[in-house]
Design a protein around this motif. Structure first.
Motif, PDB file in Angstrom:
ATOM      1  N   MET A  94       0.874  -1.354   0.087  1.00  0.00           N
ATOM      2  CA  MET A  94       0.430  -0.169   0.194  1.00  0.00           C
ATOM      3  C   MET A  94       1.044   1.358  -0.074  1.00  0.00           C
ATOM      4  O   MET A  94       1.267   1.666   1.258  1.00  0.00           O
ATOM      5  CB  MET A  94      -1.046   0.277   1.347  1.00  0.00           C
ATOM      6  CG  MET A  94      -2.268  -1.139   1.617  1.00  0.00           C
ATOM      7  SD  MET A  94      -2.959  -1.237   2.923  1.00  0.00           S
ATOM      8  CE  MET A  94      -4.012  -0.015   2.519  1.00  0.00           C
ATOM      9  N   PRO A  95       1.306   1.743  -0.851  1.00  0.00           N
ATOM     10  CA  PRO A  95       2.280   2.432  -1.654  1.00  0.00           C
ATOM     11  C   PRO A  95       1.363   4.545  -0.879  1.00  0.00           C
ATOM     12  O   PRO A  95       0.035   4.626  -1.242  1.00  0.00           O
ATOM     13  CB  PRO A  95       2.710   2.983  -2.384  1.00  0.00           C
ATOM     14  CG  PRO A  95       2.250   1.250  -3.233  1.00  0.00           C
ATOM     15  CD  PRO A  95       1.219   1.022  -2.343  1.00  0.00           C
ATOM     16  N   GLY A  96       2.264   4.492  -0.470  1.00  0.00           N
ATOM     17  CA  GLY A  96       1.716   5.965   0.643  1.00  0.00           C
ATOM     18  C   GLY A  96       0.953   5.609   1.758  1.00  0.00           C
ATOM     19  O   GLY A  96       0.063   6.899   2.644  1.00  0.00           O
ATOM     20  N   PHE A  97       0.960   4.691   2.996  1.00  0.00           N
ATOM     21  CA  PHE A  97      -0.201   4.482   3.955  1.00  0.00           C
ATOM     22  C   PHE A  97       0.720   3.922   4.647  1.00  0.00           C
ATOM     23  O   PHE A  97       2.345   3.174   4.368  1.00  0.00           O
ATOM     24  CB  PHE A  97      -0.729   3.032   3.397  1.00  0.00           C
ATOM     25  CG  PHE A  97      -2.197   3.582   2.236  1.00  0.00           C
ATOM     26  CD1 PHE A  97      -3.079   3.659   3.840  1.00  0.00           C
ATOM     27  CD2 PHE A  97      -2.228   3.318   1.533  1.00  0.00           C
ATOM     28  CE1 PHE A  97      -4.578   4.043   2.574  1.00  0.00           C
ATOM     29  CE2 PHE A  97      -3.412   4.210   0.495  1.00  0.00           C
ATOM     30  CZ  PHE A  97      -4.556   4.338   1.384  1.00  0.00           C
ATOM     31  N   PRO A  98       0.802   4.024   5.477  1.00  0.00           N
ATOM     32  CA  PRO A  98       1.812   3.546   6.896  1.00  0.00           C
ATOM     33  C   PRO A  98       2.248   2.907   6.296  1.00  0.00           C
ATOM     34  O   PRO A  98       1.954   1.687   6.254  1.00  0.00           O
ATOM     35  CB  PRO A  98       0.702   3.664   8.468  1.00  0.00           C
ATOM     36  CG  PRO A  98       0.074   4.741   8.314  1.00  0.00           C
ATOM     37  CD  PRO A  98       0.024   4.729   6.756  1.00  0.00           C
ATOM     38  N   LYS A  99       3.718   2.020   7.542  1.00  0.00           N
ATOM     39  CA  LYS A  99       4.135   0.906   7.050  1.00  0.00           C
ATOM     40  C   LYS A  99       3.091  -0.930   7.293  1.00  0.00           C
ATOM     41  O   LYS A  99       3.631  -0.998   7.309  1.00  0.00           O
ATOM     42  CB  LYS A  99       5.494   0.864   7.639  1.00  0.00           C
ATOM     43  CG  LYS A  99       6.672   1.326   6.507  1.00  0.00           C
ATOM     44  CD  LYS A  99       7.742   1.835   6.888  1.00  0.00           C
ATOM     45  CE  LYS A  99       8.950   2.951   6.748  1.00  0.00           C
ATOM     46  NZ  LYS A  99       9.481   2.523   5.528  1.00  0.00           N
ATOM     47  N   ASN A 100       2.845   0.174   8.864  1.00  0.00           N
ATOM     48  CA  ASN A 100       2.397  -1.028   9.560  1.00  0.00           C
ATOM     49  C   ASN A 100       1.346  -1.445   8.736  1.00  0.00           C
ATOM     50  O   ASN A 100       1.225  -2.483   8.697  1.00  0.00           O
ATOM     51  CB  ASN A 100       1.192  -0.735  10.986  1.00  0.00           C
ATOM     52  CG  ASN A 100       0.227   0.314  10.133  1.00  0.00           C
ATOM     53  OD1 ASN A 100       0.309   1.118   9.957  1.00  0.00           O
ATOM     54  ND2 ASN A 100      -0.148  -0.183  11.303  1.00  0.00           N
ATOM     55  N   LEU A 101       0.461  -1.177   7.253  1.00  0.00           N
ATOM     56  CA  LEU A 101      -0.104  -1.618   6.812  1.00  0.00           C
ATOM     57  C   LEU A 101       0.335  -3.163   5.424  1.00  0.00           C
ATOM     58  O   LEU A 101      -0.668  -3.565   5.025  1.00  0.00           O
ATOM     59  CB  LEU A 101      -0.966  -0.566   6.279  1.00  0.00           C
ATOM     60  CG  LEU A 101      -2.374  -0.033   6.610  1.00  0.00           C
ATOM     61  CD1 LEU A 101      -2.737   1.306   6.192  1.00  0.00           C
ATOM     62  CD2 LEU A 101      -3.532  -0.910   7.543  1.00  0.00           C
ATOM     63  N   GLY A 102       1.424  -2.537   5.357  1.00  0.00           N
ATOM     64  CA  GLY A 102       2.158  -3.380   4.500  1.00  0.00           C
ATOM     65  C   GLY A 102       1.764  -5.451   5.319  1.00  0.00           C
ATOM     66  O   GLY A 102       2.944  -5.405   6.138  1.00  0.00           O
ATOM     67  N   VAL A 103       0.830  -5.717   5.247  1.00  0.00           N
ATOM     68  CA  VAL A 103       0.964  -7.025   5.994  1.00  0.00           C
ATOM     69  C   VAL A 103       1.447  -8.143   5.614  1.00  0.00           C
ATOM     70  O   VAL A 103       0.703  -8.558   4.543  1.00  0.00           O
ATOM     71  CB  VAL A 103      -0.596  -7.111   6.721  1.00  0.00           C
ATOM     72  CG1 VAL A 103      -0.727  -8.716   7.189  1.00  0.00           C
ATOM     73  CG2 VAL A 103      -0.689  -6.197   7.344  1.00  0.00           C
ATOM     74  N   LYS A 104       2.439  -9.354   6.279  1.00  0.00           N
ATOM     75  CA  LYS A 104       2.499 -10.401   5.585  1.00  0.00           C
ATOM     76  C   LYS A 104       1.676 -11.703   5.781  1.00  0.00           C
ATOM     77  O   LYS A 104       1.769 -11.858   6.823  1.00  0.00           O
ATOM     78  CB  LYS A 104       4.209 -10.560   5.529  1.00  0.00           C
ATOM     79  CG  LYS A 104       4.971  -9.848   5.060  1.00  0.00           C
ATOM     80  CD  LYS A 104       6.587  -9.495   5.392  1.00  0.00           C
ATOM     81  CE  LYS A 104       7.583  -8.395   5.003  1.00  0.00           C
ATOM     82  NZ  LYS A 104       8.603  -8.679   5.662  1.00  0.00           N
ATOM     83  N   GLY A 105       2.039 -12.526   4.505  1.00  0.00           N
ATOM     84  CA  GLY A 105       0.621 -13.595   5.456  1.00  0.00           C
ATOM     85  C   GLY A 105      -0.800 -13.475   5.209  1.00  0.00           C
ATOM     86  O   GLY A 105      -1.011 -13.666   6.717  1.00  0.00           O
TER      87      GLY A 105
END
Length: 112
Positions: A94-105
């Motif tokens: 999710m480019p431009g969103f907070p890093k914690n929204l890059g959810v793995k798995g």
């Protein structure tokens, strides 16, 4: 995709890989630019048809980690994807969103 939707729906990895894909460039957790391939989250949501009262998405990972984001923000995002992981499974990019929204798995997207 579960929750406040007209059609609760799930897919196999092969079914998602057969959908229309998009390549998105984003910064990974190490700070490096990477290109990810996946399916637009908005395309998946259109198939599930969120109900009018739905306001939030919750991404649920296989390890129990969750991240919440306003539904309207994701619906306005033209390059937010569920990406294919090399070891199998999915992650959110999710480019431009907070890093914690890059959810793995990611194993579930809840609509609340």
């Amino acid at each position: 995709i579960t929750g406040k939707v007209k059609n609760e729906i799930g897919w196999t990895e092969d079914e998602i890989k057969a959908m229309t894909t998009l390549d998105v460039e984003a910064t990974n957790s190490k700070g490096d630019k990477e290109t990810y391939t996946g399916v637009l989250i908005t395309d998946l949501l259109k198939l599930a048809e969120p109900l009018p009262e739905a306001t939030t998405l919750v991404f649920v990972a296989s390890d129990g980690f969750t991240a919440e984001v306003p539904l309207a923000d994701v619906m306005a995002c033209t390059n937010c994807i569920v990406s294919f992981r090399t070891q199998g499974g999915f992650s959110t990019v999710m480019p431009g969103f907070p890093k914690n929204l890059g959810v793995k798995g990611v194993v579930e997207i809840q609509v609340k």
